[in-house]
Design a protein around this motif. Structure first.
Motif, PDB file in Angstrom:
ATOM      1  N   HIS A 248     -59.282   1.658 -11.927  1.00  8.03           N
ATOM      2  CA  HIS A 248     -59.493   1.108 -10.593  1.00  8.03           C
ATOM      3  C   HIS A 248     -59.924  -0.363 -10.575  1.00  8.03           C
ATOM      4  N   SER A 249     -60.667  -0.823 -11.590  1.00 10.76           N
ATOM      5  CA  SER A 249     -61.090  -2.228 -11.597  1.00 10.76           C
ATOM      6  C   SER A 249     -61.469  -2.622 -13.020  1.00 10.76           C
ATOM      7  N   GLY A 250     -61.586  -3.934 -13.219  1.00 11.06           N
ATOM      8  CA  GLY A 250     -62.026  -4.428 -14.514  1.00 11.06           C
ATOM      9  C   GLY A 250     -63.455  -4.002 -14.802  1.00 11.06           C
ATOM     10  N   THR A 251     -64.253  -3.950 -13.773  1.00 12.55           N
ATOM     11  CA  THR A 251     -65.662  -3.579 -13.934  1.00 12.55           C
ATOM     12  C   THR A 251     -65.772  -2.160 -14.491  1.00 12.55           C
ATOM     13  N   ILE A 252     -65.092  -1.232 -13.832  1.00 16.54           N
ATOM     14  CA  ILE A 252     -65.168   0.152 -14.332  1.00 16.54           C
ATOM     15  C   ILE A 252     -64.448   0.238 -15.685  1.00 16.54           C
TER      16      ILE A 252
ATOM     17  N   PHE B  89     -56.996 -12.716  -7.916  1.00 15.80           N
ATOM     18  CA  PHE B  89     -56.957 -14.085  -8.442  1.00 15.80           C
ATOM     19  C   PHE B  89     -56.720 -14.137  -9.952  1.00 15.80           C
ATOM     20  N   LYS B  90     -56.393 -13.020 -10.546  1.00 16.43           N
ATOM     21  CA  LYS B  90     -56.148 -12.997 -11.990  1.00 16.43           C
ATOM     22  C   LYS B  90     -54.672 -13.355 -12.258  1.00 16.43           C
ATOM     23  N   PRO B  91     -54.355 -13.722 -13.511  1.00 16.91           N
ATOM     24  CA  PRO B  91     -52.974 -14.158 -13.780  1.00 16.91           C
ATOM     25  C   PRO B  91     -51.903 -13.098 -13.464  1.00 16.91           C
TER      26      PRO B  91
ATOM     27  N   HIS C  20     -67.092 -21.536 -11.323  1.00 18.92           N
ATOM     28  CA  HIS C  20     -67.231 -20.158 -11.810  1.00 18.92           C
ATOM     29  C   HIS C  20     -68.348 -20.054 -12.834  1.00 18.92           C
ATOM     30  N   TYR C  21     -69.047 -18.941 -12.816  1.00 20.98           N
ATOM     31  CA  TYR C  21     -70.026 -18.557 -13.848  1.00 20.98           C
ATOM     32  C   TYR C  21     -71.150 -19.575 -13.978  1.00 20.98           C
ATOM     33  N   SER C  22     -71.543 -20.127 -12.868  1.00 22.35           N
ATOM     34  CA  SER C  22     -72.690 -21.005 -12.828  1.00 22.35           C
ATOM     35  C   SER C  22     -73.484 -20.642 -11.573  1.00 22.35           C
TER      36      SER C  22
ATOM     37  N   PRO D  16     -66.704  -9.992 -26.764  1.00 19.68           N
ATOM     38  CA  PRO D  16     -66.282 -11.360 -26.459  1.00 19.68           C
ATOM     39  C   PRO D  16     -65.527 -11.420 -25.133  1.00 19.68           C
ATOM     40  N   VAL D  17     -65.606 -12.566 -24.472  1.00 16.32           N
ATOM     41  CA  VAL D  17     -64.922 -12.750 -23.181  1.00 16.32           C
ATOM     42  C   VAL D  17     -63.917 -13.894 -23.317  1.00 16.32           C
ATOM     43  N   ASP D  18     -62.694 -13.671 -22.880  1.00 13.98           N
ATOM     44  CA  ASP D  18     -61.656 -14.715 -22.927  1.00 13.98           C
ATOM     45  C   ASP D  18     -61.761 -15.536 -21.635  1.00 13.98           C
TER      46      ASP D  18
ATOM     47  N   GLU E   7     -63.126  -6.174 -25.995  1.00 15.17           N
ATOM     48  CA  GLU E   7     -62.743  -7.528 -25.561  1.00 15.17           C
ATOM     49  C   GLU E   7     -62.573  -7.553 -24.046  1.00 15.17           C
ATOM     50  N   ASP E   8     -63.206  -8.535 -23.421  1.00 18.69           N
ATOM     51  CA  ASP E   8     -63.064  -8.713 -21.976  1.00 18.69           C
ATOM     52  C   ASP E   8     -62.001  -9.785 -21.732  1.00 18.69           C
ATOM     53  N   ALA E   9     -60.765  -9.311 -21.532  1.00 17.86           N
ATOM     54  CA  ALA E   9     -59.648 -10.216 -21.265  1.00 17.86           C
ATOM     55  C   ALA E   9     -59.291 -10.179 -19.783  1.00 17.86           C
ATOM     56  N   ALA E  10     -60.322  -9.939 -18.944  1.00 20.19           N
ATOM     57  CA  ALA E  10     -60.096  -9.816 -17.499  1.00 20.19           C
ATOM     58  C   ALA E  10     -59.259 -10.967 -16.955  1.00 20.19           C
ATOM     59  N   LEU E  11     -59.512 -12.181 -17.481  1.00 22.09           N
ATOM     60  CA  LEU E  11     -58.896 -13.386 -16.910  1.00 22.09           C
ATOM     61  C   LEU E  11     -57.680 -13.840 -17.704  1.00 22.09           C
ATOM     62  N   ALA E  12     -57.236 -13.054 -18.674  1.00 16.99           N
ATOM     63  CA  ALA E  12     -56.367 -13.627 -19.707  1.00 16.99           C
ATOM     64  C   ALA E  12     -55.030 -12.918 -19.903  1.00 16.99           C
TER      65      ALA E  12
ATOM     66  N   TYR F 150     -57.937  -5.814 -19.341  1.00 14.09           N
ATOM     67  CA  TYR F 150     -57.297  -6.853 -18.521  1.00 14.09           C
ATOM     68  C   TYR F 150     -57.478  -6.492 -17.045  1.00 14.09           C
ATOM     69  N   SER F 151     -57.928  -7.435 -16.237  1.00 12.74           N
ATOM     70  CA  SER F 151     -58.113  -7.144 -14.805  1.00 12.74           C
ATOM     71  C   SER F 151     -56.862  -7.522 -14.000  1.00 12.74           C
ATOM     72  N   PHE F 152     -56.608  -6.764 -12.935  1.00  9.26           N
ATOM     73  CA  PHE F 152     -55.515  -7.079 -12.003  1.00  9.26           C
ATOM     74  C   PHE F 152     -56.058  -7.467 -10.624  1.00  9.26           C
TER      75      PHE F 152
ATOM     76  N   ASN G 290     -71.990 -16.644 -20.049  1.00  6.80           N
ATOM     77  CA  ASN G 290     -71.122 -17.330 -19.075  1.00  6.80           C
ATOM     78  C   ASN G 290     -69.920 -16.447 -18.738  1.00  6.80           C
ATOM     79  N   SER G 291     -70.205 -15.385 -18.001  1.00 10.87           N
ATOM     80  CA  SER G 291     -69.122 -14.486 -17.596  1.00 10.87           C
ATOM     81  C   SER G 291     -69.435 -13.939 -16.224  1.00 10.87           C
ATOM     82  N   ASP G 292     -68.514 -13.132 -15.736  1.00 12.53           N
ATOM     83  CA  ASP G 292     -68.743 -12.415 -14.495  1.00 12.53           C
ATOM     84  C   ASP G 292     -69.948 -11.478 -14.685  1.00 12.53           C
ATOM     85  N   ILE G 293     -70.646 -11.216 -13.609  1.00 10.95           N
ATOM     86  CA  ILE G 293     -71.833 -10.355 -13.719  1.00 10.95           C
ATOM     87  C   ILE G 293     -71.485  -8.970 -14.267  1.00 10.95           C
ATOM     88  N   SER G 294     -70.229  -8.551 -14.092  1.00 13.13           N
ATOM     89  CA  SER G 294     -69.882  -7.198 -14.533  1.00 13.13           C
ATOM     90  C   SER G 294     -69.885  -7.055 -16.055  1.00 13.13           C
ATOM     91  N   THR G 295     -69.699  -8.145 -16.793  1.00  6.66           N
ATOM     92  CA  THR G 295     -69.646  -8.025 -18.253  1.00  6.66           C
ATOM     93  C   THR G 295     -70.993  -7.508 -18.776  1.00  6.66           C
ATOM     94  N   THR G 296     -72.050  -8.240 -18.488  1.00  8.59           N
ATOM     95  CA  THR G 296     -73.372  -7.780 -18.926  1.00  8.59           C
ATOM     96  C   THR G 296     -73.823  -6.577 -18.085  1.00  8.59           C
TER      97      THR G 296
HETATM   98  C1  LIG Z   1     -64.673 -12.190 -17.264  1.00  8.43           C
HETATM   99  C2  LIG Z   1     -64.616 -11.078 -16.274  1.00  8.43           C
HETATM  100  N1  LIG Z   1     -64.878  -9.817 -16.670  1.00  8.43           N
HETATM  101  C3  LIG Z   1     -64.838  -8.783 -15.821  1.00  8.43           C
HETATM  102  C4  LIG Z   1     -64.505  -8.961 -14.489  1.00  8.43           C
HETATM  103  C5  LIG Z   1     -64.477  -7.792 -13.570  1.00  8.43           C
HETATM  104  O1  LIG Z   1     -63.162  -7.493 -13.178  1.00  8.43           O
HETATM  105  P1  LIG Z   1     -62.845  -6.819 -11.760  1.00  8.43           P
HETATM  106  O2  LIG Z   1     -63.013  -7.859 -10.711  1.00  8.43           O
HETATM  107  O3  LIG Z   1     -61.420  -6.362 -11.904  1.00  8.43           O
HETATM  108  O4  LIG Z   1     -63.781  -5.686 -11.590  1.00  8.43           O
HETATM  109  C6  LIG Z   1     -64.215 -10.250 -14.029  1.00  8.43           C
HETATM  110  C7  LIG Z   1     -63.868 -10.484 -12.627  1.00  8.43           C
HETATM  111  O5  LIG Z   1     -63.679 -11.591 -12.186  1.00  8.43           O
HETATM  112  C8  LIG Z   1     -64.277 -11.336 -14.943  1.00  8.43           C
HETATM  113  O6  LIG Z   1     -64.044 -12.590 -14.536  1.00  8.43           O
END
Ligand SMILES: Cc1ncc(COP(=O)(O)O)c(C=O)c1O
Length: 381
Positions: A64-68, A191-193, A323-325, A136-138, A162-167, A186-188, A90-96
């Motif tokens: 359903h999402s990159g977070t889950i 705003f992702k690629p 982003h990420y600041s 690691p986060v891409d 590996e968090d390739a959400a953006l990659a 990989y996230s869909f 320096n990532s989205d809050i969902s990583t940590t």
């Molecule tokens: C690096 C990174 N990881 C994880 C996520 C979470 O992905 P999602 O928005 O699909 O839940 C994001 C979302 O922007 C992200 O930028």
């Protein structure tokens, strides 16, 4: 082509791209909506199969999402309470956040000033007897050096998530991302690629055991391999969730997937023009390892007077984002529960400098020139 174009240079122009794919998209959506929702699972499975092929992995699980996706990937690697996971701030809050949802502790590693990804030379110094994984986060679509982390992970028996959400579309050492990880997400998100029009993500792995655990977690804890049971409930082998990718989003991503290579090349060409146009300007531009072939979700450059530059770019109609600041360890919600957050000079420094210029395949040379000239003008003043 001007539809929904509010900014002179928008961050995404997906609606225009969807317009060009209208017949294809409707063709895949129609049976789900007007025949039976049961087509959803067939389309999701088709997407999983095509995506796994494209990223050269044995298994793909659409969620359903990159977070889950991150949460399930961590769970499938056995991460639990008290475990330490080495990652970046320096990532989205969902990583940590997802590490913490497992009851585990994010141990933050500083990043490289060149491409903003985890500094692999600093990871070994953070390993303790509680460390179970590296995440690691891409970032911005820049491949982290997961190949270097792999030898360390093998030496210390750690998993790599590996968090390739953006990659989506990026390569490293000529391989799609995930090649050196145990599991990769990989996230869909739009705003992702490779964006859907809602939420969505794919978890990929070459590890059969991780794959089976993911399948069970995604679908109520149900193990479809148990065939010799007398009553259905005996198939439920653990407490699971219900978080497969929705069929409507799967249909859109499935139609877009064959275009990903072309769009990635277009993103790289735009960045190449920006790089050439901005060299000599007072901005720091990211640089990459020779093996790294990023997909550019945006062009993340460093400038003095970050907020002033950001505001002036917005005023000029360039849809810039910071982003990420601040980094996640500065959020109130993370005021406790993370380790090593006082040892991140590069992460802190980048957070005060990075602005993300829009990069989307539909941009024209005129858009790129406009961004270069506007930014040069702003930086001169
Ligand atoms: C690096 C990174 N990881 C994880 C996520 C979470 O992905 P999602 O928005 O699909 O839940 C994001 C979302 O922007 C992200 O930028």
């Amino acid at each position: 082509m001007q539809k929904h174009r509010v900014f002179r240079v928008p961050r995404s122009y997906a609606s225009a791209t969807h317009e060009t794919l209208r017949a294809e998209i409707l063709g895949v959506l129609e049976p789900i909506i007007f025949d039976s929702y049961r087509h959803s699972s067939a389309i999701r499975e088709k997407l999983e199969h095509s995506f796994a092929n494209q990223v050269e992995q044995s298994y793909a699980v659409a969620v359903h999402s990159g977070t889950i996706g991150l949460f399930l990937a961590l769970q499938a690697c056995g991460i639990g309470p008290g475990d330490e996971v080495i990652t970046v701030g320096n990532s989205d809050i969902s990583t940590t956040g997802m590490i913490r949802q497992c009851g585990a502790i994010p141990v933050l590693c500083d990043v490289l000033e060149t491409d903003y990804t985890i500094n692999p030379d600093l990871v070994e110094g953070l390993i303790t007897d509680k460390t179970r994984a590296i995440l690691p986060v891409d970032l911005h679509g820049h491949p982290a050096n997961v190949k270097q982390l792999r030898s360390l992970a093998d030496q210390y028996h750690l998993k790599i998530i590996e968090d390739a959400a953006l990659a989506c579309g990026a390569l490293d050492y000529d391989k799609p991302l995930g090649a050196f990880a145990d599991v990769c997400m990989y996230s869909f998100a739009p705003f992702k690629p490779l964006g859907s029009v809602g939420n969505g993500a794919m978890i990929v792995t070459n590890d059969e055991a991780i794959h089976l655990r993911l399948r069970s977690l995604v679908g109520y804890g149900y193990d479809p391999r148990k065939t010799n049971v007398t009553v259905g409930y005996q198939n439920y082998v653990e407490q699971g969730y219900n978080v497969p990718l929705d069929g409507l989003q799967a249909a859109i991503v499935l139609v877009k997937l064959p275009y990903l290579k072309k769009w990635t090349a277009q993103r790289r060409a735009i960045v190449n023009d920006l790089y050439k146009g901005l060299s000599g300007a007072s901005a720091s531009l990211p640089t990459f390892r020779q093996e790294s072939a990023p997909t550019f979700r945006s062009y993340a450059i460093g400038v003095d007077n970050q907020f002033e530059v950001y505001q002036k770019l917005l005023d000029a109609g360039i849809e810039t984002v910071i982003h990420y600041s601040p980094p996640v360890y500065r959020y109130t919600v993370n005021s406790d529960g993370m380790r090593n957050s006082d040892q991140l000079p590069v992460t802190d420094y980048l957070a005060t400098r990075v602005v993300n210029l829009p990069v989307t395949p539909e941009l024209t040379p005129d858009d790129t020139d406009y961004m270069i000239n506007t930014l040069k003008d702003i930086l001169k003043k």
